[in-house]
Write a protein that holds these residues in place. Structure first.
Motif, PDB file in Angstrom:
ATOM      1  N   PRO A   2       0.827  -1.193   0.000  1.00  0.00           N
ATOM      2  CA  PRO A   2       0.000   0.000   0.000  1.00  0.00           C
ATOM      3  C   PRO A   2       0.865   1.248   0.000  1.00  0.00           C
ATOM      4  O   PRO A   2       1.925   1.294   0.603  1.00  0.00           O
ATOM      5  N   THR A   4       1.179   5.008   1.168  1.00  0.00           N
ATOM      6  CA  THR A   4       0.604   5.954   2.118  1.00  0.00           C
ATOM      7  C   THR A   4       1.487   7.174   2.209  1.00  0.00           C
ATOM      8  O   THR A   4       2.630   7.187   1.788  1.00  0.00           O
ATOM      9  N   ALA A   9      -2.034  10.021   6.150  1.00  0.00           N
ATOM     10  CA  ALA A   9      -2.717   8.767   6.445  1.00  0.00           C
ATOM     11  C   ALA A   9      -2.949   8.619   7.940  1.00  0.00           C
ATOM     12  O   ALA A   9      -2.050   8.794   8.739  1.00  0.00           O
ATOM     13  N   GLY A  13      -7.979   5.014  10.630  1.00  0.00           N
ATOM     14  CA  GLY A  13      -9.002   4.954   9.597  1.00  0.00           C
ATOM     15  C   GLY A  13      -9.943   6.136   9.627  1.00  0.00           C
ATOM     16  O   GLY A  13     -10.815   6.264   8.780  1.00  0.00           O
ATOM     17  N   SER A  45     -11.310  -1.365  -0.961  1.00  0.00           N
ATOM     18  CA  SER A  45     -11.499  -0.915   0.417  1.00  0.00           C
ATOM     19  C   SER A  45     -10.147  -0.818   1.098  1.00  0.00           C
ATOM     20  O   SER A  45      -9.159  -1.424   0.647  1.00  0.00           O
ATOM     21  N   ARG A  46     -10.084  -0.069   2.163  1.00  0.00           N
ATOM     22  CA  ARG A  46      -8.827   0.124   2.896  1.00  0.00           C
ATOM     23  C   ARG A  46      -8.287  -1.212   3.372  1.00  0.00           C
ATOM     24  O   ARG A  46      -9.032  -2.088   3.815  1.00  0.00           O
ATOM     25  N   PRO A 121      -8.704   7.951   1.319  1.00  0.00           N
ATOM     26  CA  PRO A 121      -8.115   6.624   1.554  1.00  0.00           C
ATOM     27  C   PRO A 121      -7.588   5.977   0.282  1.00  0.00           C
ATOM     28  O   PRO A 121      -6.560   5.288   0.305  1.00  0.00           O
ATOM     29  N   TRP A 124      -4.249   7.475  -0.335  1.00  0.00           N
ATOM     30  CA  TRP A 124      -3.249   7.039   0.638  1.00  0.00           C
ATOM     31  C   TRP A 124      -2.789   5.611   0.395  1.00  0.00           C
ATOM     32  O   TRP A 124      -1.622   5.298   0.560  1.00  0.00           O
ATOM     33  N   GLU A 125      -3.716   4.739   0.012  1.00  0.00           N
ATOM     34  CA  GLU A 125      -3.398   3.312  -0.003  1.00  0.00           C
ATOM     35  C   GLU A 125      -3.622   2.613  -1.340  1.00  0.00           C
ATOM     36  O   GLU A 125      -3.109   1.512  -1.546  1.00  0.00           O
TER      37      GLU A 125
END
Length: 233
Positions: A2, A4, A9, A13, A45-46, A121, A124-125
């Motif tokens: 990921p 970030t 970040a 969450g 999704s994260r 998000p 970031w990821e």
């Protein structure tokens, strides 16, 4: 792995939302769009890592990320005019996502995918460093009250995250009809060392950016339109 940004970040969450969620009325045609989700939607999704963009689009091509695609009016026109680039449209409102997918089906476009969710998000990821050819942020939520300015998407920490994802020579294009937001955008973008303004201040309105309902609404209210075009060095 990921991707970030340590400045933005939030490992918990949780973060300050940059959009004002307004649950619009679902229309009958939006039920038709449900069948198009497997074809056009990005399921992410994260914690699931970076998106395999080449697999998502079925080819290797320059990637454009549009943050806040609304009902897809600009997205559709620009994607149709530029079929050699792929567009990942990010929109939090399901009704806008449905309108865009229906438009893609109607026009037979294959170079757009849609992510229904919060952009931060995903930045970031979900995207790899130096993987984006262009970011487009057109008429984002203005958050006009001063106490809400921290919610604006164009601010230093978010722009620096975008810069980490932009390839050298890539473009960051913003547009707004809110004068004080435009000034803030210019100040923020000028302050990021890896960005270079293509113009002396605001850019002339680019012909390639379609006039959308948001721009028409702003003009009708007597507001000026401000474009900014920056390049990553």
């Amino acid at each position: 792995m990921p991707v970030t940004d340590q400045h933005t970040a939030d490992p918990s969450g949780r973060h300050i939302l940059t959009f004002n969620f307004r649950q619009g009325r679902k229309k009958a045609r939006h039920d038709e769009a449900d069948a198009l989700i497997p074809r056009y939607a990005l399921d992410w999704s994260r914690g699931s890592g970076a998106v395999d963009v080449e697999a998502l689009f079925g080819r290797k091509a320059p990637l454009v990320v549009e943050i806040g695609s609304g009902n897809g009016e600009a997205t559709l026109a620009m994607a149709e005019a530029d079929p050699d680039r792929d567009v990942l449209a990010v929109e939090v409102f399901p009704q806008g996502v449905a309108d865009l997918m229906l438009g893609l089906e109607r026009r037979g476009l294959e170079n757009v995918r849609v992510y229904n969710g919060d952009a931060l998000p995903l930045l970031w990821e979900g995207l790899a460093a130096d993987s984006v050819d262009e970011f487009r942020v057109y008429f984002p939520d203005p958050w006009t009250k001063k106490r809400h300015h921290k919610r604006r998407i164009i601010q230093d920490e978010h722009v620096r995250t975008m810069c980490g994802l932009l390839r050298p020579g890539g473009t960051l294009h913003t547009a707004t009809d809110i004068a004080d937001y435009a000034e803030q955008m210019l100040e923020v973008l000028d302050g990021v060392e890896v960005l270079e303004n293509r113009f002396d201040g605001f850019a002339p309105r680019p012909d390639h950016r379609p006039v959308t309902k948001f721009e028409r609404r702003g003009r009708k209210a007597g507001r000026d339109i401000y474009d900014l075009l920056f390049t990553k060095k």
